[in-house]
Design a protein around this motif. Structure first.
Motif, PDB file in Angstrom:
ATOM      1  N   ASN A  64       0.817  -1.212   0.000  1.00  0.00           N
ATOM      2  CA  ASN A  64       0.000   0.000   0.000  1.00  0.00           C
ATOM      3  C   ASN A  64       0.855   1.268   0.000  1.00  0.00           C
ATOM      4  O   ASN A  64       0.400   2.343   0.352  1.00  0.00           O
ATOM      5  CB  ASN A  64      -0.988   0.013   1.170  1.00  0.00           C
ATOM      6  CG  ASN A  64      -0.312   0.024   2.516  1.00  0.00           C
ATOM      7  OD1 ASN A  64       0.914   0.000   2.626  1.00  0.00           O
ATOM      8  ND2 ASN A  64      -1.104   0.043   3.576  1.00  0.00           N
ATOM      9  N   SER A  65       2.103   1.137  -0.419  1.00  0.00           N
ATOM     10  CA  SER A  65       3.035   2.260  -0.446  1.00  0.00           C
ATOM     11  C   SER A  65       3.357   2.674  -1.871  1.00  0.00           C
ATOM     12  O   SER A  65       3.104   1.945  -2.823  1.00  0.00           O
ATOM     13  CB  SER A  65       4.335   1.877   0.265  1.00  0.00           C
ATOM     14  OG  SER A  65       4.093   1.548   1.606  1.00  0.00           O
ATOM     15  N   PRO A  87       6.552 -11.909  -2.132  1.00  0.00           N
ATOM     16  CA  PRO A  87       5.393 -11.328  -1.442  1.00  0.00           C
ATOM     17  C   PRO A  87       5.047 -12.139  -0.193  1.00  0.00           C
ATOM     18  O   PRO A  87       5.107 -13.370  -0.200  1.00  0.00           O
ATOM     19  CB  PRO A  87       4.288 -11.422  -2.488  1.00  0.00           C
ATOM     20  CG  PRO A  87       4.678 -12.575  -3.356  1.00  0.00           C
ATOM     21  CD  PRO A  87       6.184 -12.672  -3.315  1.00  0.00           C
ATOM     22  N   VAL A  88       4.719 -11.446   0.865  1.00  0.00           N
ATOM     23  CA  VAL A  88       4.348 -12.084   2.122  1.00  0.00           C
ATOM     24  C   VAL A  88       3.040 -11.453   2.593  1.00  0.00           C
ATOM     25  O   VAL A  88       2.952 -10.228   2.716  1.00  0.00           O
ATOM     26  CB  VAL A  88       5.442 -11.867   3.201  1.00  0.00           C
ATOM     27  CG1 VAL A  88       5.027 -12.484   4.527  1.00  0.00           C
ATOM     28  CG2 VAL A  88       6.786 -12.412   2.735  1.00  0.00           C
ATOM     29  N   ASP A  89       2.007 -12.259   2.811  1.00  0.00           N
ATOM     30  CA  ASP A  89       0.756 -11.735   3.348  1.00  0.00           C
ATOM     31  C   ASP A  89       1.011 -11.194   4.748  1.00  0.00           C
ATOM     32  O   ASP A  89       1.697 -11.826   5.559  1.00  0.00           O
ATOM     33  CB  ASP A  89      -0.314 -12.824   3.412  1.00  0.00           C
ATOM     34  CG  ASP A  89      -0.770 -13.269   2.032  1.00  0.00           C
ATOM     35  OD1 ASP A  89      -0.681 -12.462   1.087  1.00  0.00           O
ATOM     36  OD2 ASP A  89      -1.209 -14.421   1.895  1.00  0.00           O
ATOM     37  N   TYR A  90       0.451 -10.027   5.016  1.00  0.00           N
ATOM     38  CA  TYR A  90       0.763  -9.363   6.274  1.00  0.00           C
ATOM     39  C   TYR A  90      -0.456  -8.594   6.764  1.00  0.00           C
ATOM     40  O   TYR A  90      -1.229  -8.067   5.968  1.00  0.00           O
ATOM     41  CB  TYR A  90       1.944  -8.396   6.075  1.00  0.00           C
ATOM     42  CG  TYR A  90       2.517  -7.867   7.354  1.00  0.00           C
ATOM     43  CD1 TYR A  90       3.351  -8.645   8.145  1.00  0.00           C
ATOM     44  CD2 TYR A  90       2.218  -6.586   7.790  1.00  0.00           C
ATOM     45  CE1 TYR A  90       3.878  -8.161   9.328  1.00  0.00           C
ATOM     46  CE2 TYR A  90       2.732  -6.095   8.976  1.00  0.00           C
ATOM     47  CZ  TYR A  90       3.566  -6.887   9.739  1.00  0.00           C
ATOM     48  OH  TYR A  90       4.076  -6.414  10.916  1.00  0.00           O
ATOM     49  N   ASN A 104     -10.005  -4.121   5.944  1.00  0.00           N
ATOM     50  CA  ASN A 104      -9.112  -4.458   4.848  1.00  0.00           C
ATOM     51  C   ASN A 104      -7.925  -3.517   4.740  1.00  0.00           C
ATOM     52  O   ASN A 104      -6.938  -3.832   4.108  1.00  0.00           O
ATOM     53  CB  ASN A 104      -9.883  -4.456   3.513  1.00  0.00           C
ATOM     54  CG  ASN A 104     -10.797  -5.647   3.409  1.00  0.00           C
ATOM     55  OD1 ASN A 104     -10.563  -6.669   4.040  1.00  0.00           O
ATOM     56  ND2 ASN A 104     -11.844  -5.521   2.618  1.00  0.00           N
ATOM     57  N   LYS A 105      -8.017  -2.364   5.353  1.00  0.00           N
ATOM     58  CA  LYS A 105      -6.933  -1.396   5.250  1.00  0.00           C
ATOM     59  C   LYS A 105      -5.668  -1.832   5.986  1.00  0.00           C
ATOM     60  O   LYS A 105      -4.606  -1.297   5.750  1.00  0.00           O
ATOM     61  CB  LYS A 105      -7.387  -0.030   5.754  1.00  0.00           C
ATOM     62  CG  LYS A 105      -8.414   0.612   4.850  1.00  0.00           C
ATOM     63  CD  LYS A 105      -8.773   1.985   5.312  1.00  0.00           C
ATOM     64  CE  LYS A 105      -9.784   2.599   4.356  1.00  0.00           C
ATOM     65  NZ  LYS A 105     -10.145   3.945   4.726  1.00  0.00           N
ATOM     66  N   ASN A 106      -5.781  -2.794   6.908  1.00  0.00           N
ATOM     67  CA  ASN A 106      -4.570  -3.235   7.595  1.00  0.00           C
ATOM     68  C   ASN A 106      -4.088  -4.598   7.083  1.00  0.00           C
ATOM     69  O   ASN A 106      -3.163  -5.165   7.615  1.00  0.00           O
ATOM     70  CB  ASN A 106      -4.744  -3.237   9.115  1.00  0.00           C
ATOM     71  CG  ASN A 106      -5.751  -4.254   9.597  1.00  0.00           C
ATOM     72  OD1 ASN A 106      -6.610  -4.701   8.845  1.00  0.00           O
ATOM     73  ND2 ASN A 106      -5.664  -4.601  10.864  1.00  0.00           N
ATOM     74  N   THR A 107      -4.698  -5.094   6.016  1.00  0.00           N
ATOM     75  CA  THR A 107      -4.261  -6.329   5.380  1.00  0.00           C
ATOM     76  C   THR A 107      -3.559  -5.964   4.080  1.00  0.00           C
ATOM     77  O   THR A 107      -4.150  -5.342   3.207  1.00  0.00           O
ATOM     78  CB  THR A 107      -5.457  -7.259   5.094  1.00  0.00           C
ATOM     79  OG1 THR A 107      -6.105  -7.565   6.329  1.00  0.00           O
ATOM     80  CG2 THR A 107      -5.003  -8.541   4.423  1.00  0.00           C
ATOM     81  N   VAL A 108      -2.293  -6.327   3.987  1.00  0.00           N
ATOM     82  CA  VAL A 108      -1.468  -5.956   2.835  1.00  0.00           C
ATOM     83  C   VAL A 108      -0.573  -7.131   2.454  1.00  0.00           C
ATOM     84  O   VAL A 108      -0.606  -8.180   3.084  1.00  0.00           O
ATOM     85  CB  VAL A 108      -0.571  -4.733   3.154  1.00  0.00           C
ATOM     86  CG1 VAL A 108      -1.397  -3.506   3.480  1.00  0.00           C
ATOM     87  CG2 VAL A 108       0.405  -5.042   4.271  1.00  0.00           C
ATOM     88  N   GLN A 109       0.222  -6.904   1.441  1.00  0.00           N
ATOM     89  CA  GLN A 109       1.345  -7.791   1.171  1.00  0.00           C
ATOM     90  C   GLN A 109       2.596  -6.989   1.457  1.00  0.00           C
ATOM     91  O   GLN A 109       2.693  -5.815   1.098  1.00  0.00           O
ATOM     92  CB  GLN A 109       1.352  -8.272  -0.276  1.00  0.00           C
ATOM     93  CG  GLN A 109       0.366  -9.375  -0.523  1.00  0.00           C
ATOM     94  CD  GLN A 109       0.693 -10.133  -1.786  1.00  0.00           C
ATOM     95  OE1 GLN A 109       0.917  -9.547  -2.825  1.00  0.00           O
ATOM     96  NE2 GLN A 109       0.717 -11.440  -1.679  1.00  0.00           N
ATOM     97  N   GLU A 110       3.515  -7.608   2.144  1.00  0.00           N
ATOM     98  CA  GLU A 110       4.819  -7.009   2.352  1.00  0.00           C
ATOM     99  C   GLU A 110       5.718  -7.611   1.285  1.00  0.00           C
ATOM    100  O   GLU A 110       5.764  -8.826   1.119  1.00  0.00           O
ATOM    101  CB  GLU A 110       5.348  -7.336   3.754  1.00  0.00           C
ATOM    102  CG  GLU A 110       6.560  -6.571   4.154  1.00  0.00           C
ATOM    103  CD  GLU A 110       6.301  -5.101   4.434  1.00  0.00           C
ATOM    104  OE1 GLU A 110       7.287  -4.360   4.526  1.00  0.00           O
ATOM    105  OE2 GLU A 110       5.137  -4.669   4.557  1.00  0.00           O
ATOM    106  N   TYR A 111       6.349  -6.752   0.503  1.00  0.00           N
ATOM    107  CA  TYR A 111       7.237  -7.225  -0.560  1.00  0.00           C
ATOM    108  C   TYR A 111       8.668  -7.170  -0.069  1.00  0.00           C
ATOM    109  O   TYR A 111       9.121  -6.158   0.469  1.00  0.00           O
ATOM    110  CB  TYR A 111       7.126  -6.341  -1.795  1.00  0.00           C
ATOM    111  CG  TYR A 111       5.763  -6.301  -2.421  1.00  0.00           C
ATOM    112  CD1 TYR A 111       5.076  -7.468  -2.769  1.00  0.00           C
ATOM    113  CD2 TYR A 111       5.149  -5.081  -2.689  1.00  0.00           C
ATOM    114  CE1 TYR A 111       3.822  -7.418  -3.354  1.00  0.00           C
ATOM    115  CE2 TYR A 111       3.896  -5.014  -3.288  1.00  0.00           C
ATOM    116  CZ  TYR A 111       3.242  -6.185  -3.615  1.00  0.00           C
ATOM    117  OH  TYR A 111       2.006  -6.133  -4.186  1.00  0.00           O
ATOM    118  N   LEU A 112       9.377  -8.265  -0.254  1.00  0.00           N
ATOM    119  CA  LEU A 112      10.805  -8.284  -0.011  1.00  0.00           C
ATOM    120  C   LEU A 112      11.476  -8.215  -1.379  1.00  0.00           C
ATOM    121  O   LEU A 112      11.387  -9.156  -2.169  1.00  0.00           O
ATOM    122  CB  LEU A 112      11.227  -9.539   0.736  1.00  0.00           C
ATOM    123  CG  LEU A 112      10.618  -9.711   2.109  1.00  0.00           C
ATOM    124  CD1 LEU A 112      11.085 -11.034   2.724  1.00  0.00           C
ATOM    125  CD2 LEU A 112      10.976  -8.554   3.024  1.00  0.00           C
TER     126      LEU A 112
END
Length: 116
Positions: A64-65, A87-90, A104-112
């Motif tokens: 979301n960045s 991608p990591v579900d976070y 849903n606003k606090n459910t994202v994917q964190e990309y490494l």
């Protein structure tokens, strides 16, 4: 950058940082950085990646960045011959507004992003 106020303060070695004592999480006053705007963030990442082009680069970044996933891959690809994205579900668990927990606003994917 607001979520990372501790890391930002640490990076500044706490010099010139005004702690807002009245806040629950002891935030500090917002200071302008290149990461405060979409264009500024892209330029800052480009400079950072160029500076460390001789190293393996690992960046953890939220879906979301801004810059976006594709823009980050493009920026990193300018300086590294191989770029991988894991991608990591976070789910963010911080915050002080209980009515927003679980939205849903606090459910994202964190990309490494890994550049080498």
């Amino acid at each position: 950058m607001r979520r990372y106020h501790f890391v930002e303060g640490l990076a500044r070695n706490w010099e010139g940082v005004e702690i807002q004592q009245h806040t629950l999480t002891k935030k500090f006053k917002s200071y302008p950085t290149p990461f405060s705007s979409r264009k500024g963030a892209a330029d800052a990442f480009d400079i950072l990646f160029k500076r460390h082009r001789g190293s393996i680069i690992l960046v953890s970044y939220s879906s979301n960045s801004l810059p976006t996933l594709d823009e980050m891959v493009s920026l990193l690809s300018k300086h590294k011959s191989r770029v991988e994205v894991l991608p990591v579900d976070y789910k963010y668990s911080f915050g002080n507004q209980a009515h927003k927990v679980g939205t849903n606003k606090n459910t994202v994917q964190e990309y490494l992003f890994i550049g080498y």
